[in-house]
Design an enzyme around this catalytic site. Sequence first.
Site, mmCIF file in Angstrom:
data_model
loop_
_atom_site.group_PDB
_atom_site.id
_atom_site.type_symbol
_atom_site.label_atom_id
_atom_site.label_comp_id
_atom_site.label_asym_id
_atom_site.label_seq_id
_atom_site.Cartn_x
_atom_site.Cartn_y
_atom_site.Cartn_z
ATOM 1 C CG ASP A 291 -3.951 2.179 -2.579
ATOM 2 O OD1 ASP A 291 -3.985 2.651 -1.574
ATOM 3 O OD2 ASP A 291 -3.072 1.378 -3.263
ATOM 4 C CG ASN A 299 7.862 4.188 1.125
ATOM 5 O OD1 ASN A 299 8.425 4.940 0.426
ATOM 6 N ND2 ASN A 299 6.616 4.270 1.704
ATOM 7 C CG HIS A 304 10.616 6.120 3.670
ATOM 8 N ND1 HIS A 304 9.030 5.582 3.958
ATOM 9 C CD2 HIS A 304 11.109 5.231 4.684
ATOM 10 C CE1 HIS A 304 8.968 4.499 4.658
ATOM 11 N NE2 HIS A 304 10.200 4.268 5.120
ATOM 12 C CG ASP A 308 8.403 11.608 0.763
ATOM 13 O OD1 ASP A 308 7.616 10.448 1.019
ATOM 14 O OD2 ASP A 308 9.091 11.842 1.439
ATOM 15 C CD GLU A 334 -0.260 3.305 0.422
ATOM 16 O OE1 GLU A 334 -0.430 2.187 0.566
ATOM 17 O OE2 GLU A 334 0.128 4.117 1.407
#
Length: 410
Positions: A291, A299, A304, A308, A334
């Site tokens: 994780d 984010n 965002h 990514d 994630e």
Amino acid sequence: MITHNFNTLDLLTSPVWIVSPFEEQLIYANSAAKLLMQDLTFSQLRTGPYSVSSQKELPKYLSDLQNQHDIIEILTVQRKEEETALSCRLVLRKLTETEPVIIFEGIEAPATLGLKASRSANYQRKKQGFYARFFLTNSAPMLLIDPSRDGQIVDANLAALNFYGYNHETMCQKHTWEINMLGRRVMPIMHEISHLPGGHKPLNFVHKLADGSTRHVQTYAGPIEIYGDKLMLCIVHDITEQKRLEEQLEHAAHHDAMTGLLNRRQFYHITEPGQMQHLAIAQDYSLLLIDTDRFKHINDLYGHSKGDEVLCALARTLESCARKGDLVFRWGGEEFVLLLPRTPLDTALSLAETIRVSVAKVSISGLPRFTVSIGVAHHEGNESIDELFKRVDDALYRAKNDGRNRVLAA
């Protein structure tokens, strides 16, 4: 699966396999079929060096079989300790109202059905008549082949010459194994086709053109007698674009669009009991659940698109740390999963620590460095995949609560 008594099939001299199409699970093989299998799985029979079919996945046959279409597959089987080809007729049956099965019935052709030596060395297409008109005006590539002369091509129509890129003289100097990417392995397959009753059968191959390029083709081939010569007529359809689209759709179904990793759906497919046995990882394997720490903060603070970038960089790092045979999945959001075949817990913990350290060194322009927390678990006994995943998820939860950027075992 309801158990049925198939023992009466052992009285048959022809081989019979009964297969569940959705899992490609062999339900039953009679004595004749077992002799031809030796220690091979049914999937290996369908994917061996002499195996040819019109569909890779069995469920795609169901509609045609329900409409009673004649479908043939060629399996690779063992005879006298050698691999060879065997034609099978496919039939759809139902064990219950909701449980269809596909029966593969071997077609054992008597020796007398083989194509005898022809006079095709003297073959010359007549300029008039039905065959000449059919052959010359057909828009599909058509080849006339003599199996008794090592698969010699004795005639080709204009569509075939345009498709393969040869003139007529050169085309008729070639053998079918010279244009088929199977090479000489196509010869037993061709002789199997020459025995098949009931007309031409669609089978998929890869053919080589004059310029060296290759095309996926579906061929309809079967025995024919022309001017007294016993030959084979092969009608060729180019399915390259269809195959490309199928491969793209199959890839999209199994992979995460952004990272290119295997997706959660493929994880559950691979960890089905039958698949685990096939991959030889049914017992001794470990799982890592990874994780990205404080990903929501990344984010929210950087946008965002930067988030990514983090996920893609993490995906590449996981791939670089993974060993040969390890499988890397994007679980969702994630979270990522590594499936580690034949890996004890201590080795899995060591690999997880390597991943943690490697991720901490990743540098992305415009972002601070990021970290991951990792839960690790080794499969125990008859534990289900859901039970294993709960343990590894609990380990990850503890790693996050203990301060993140760490590895903990279940």
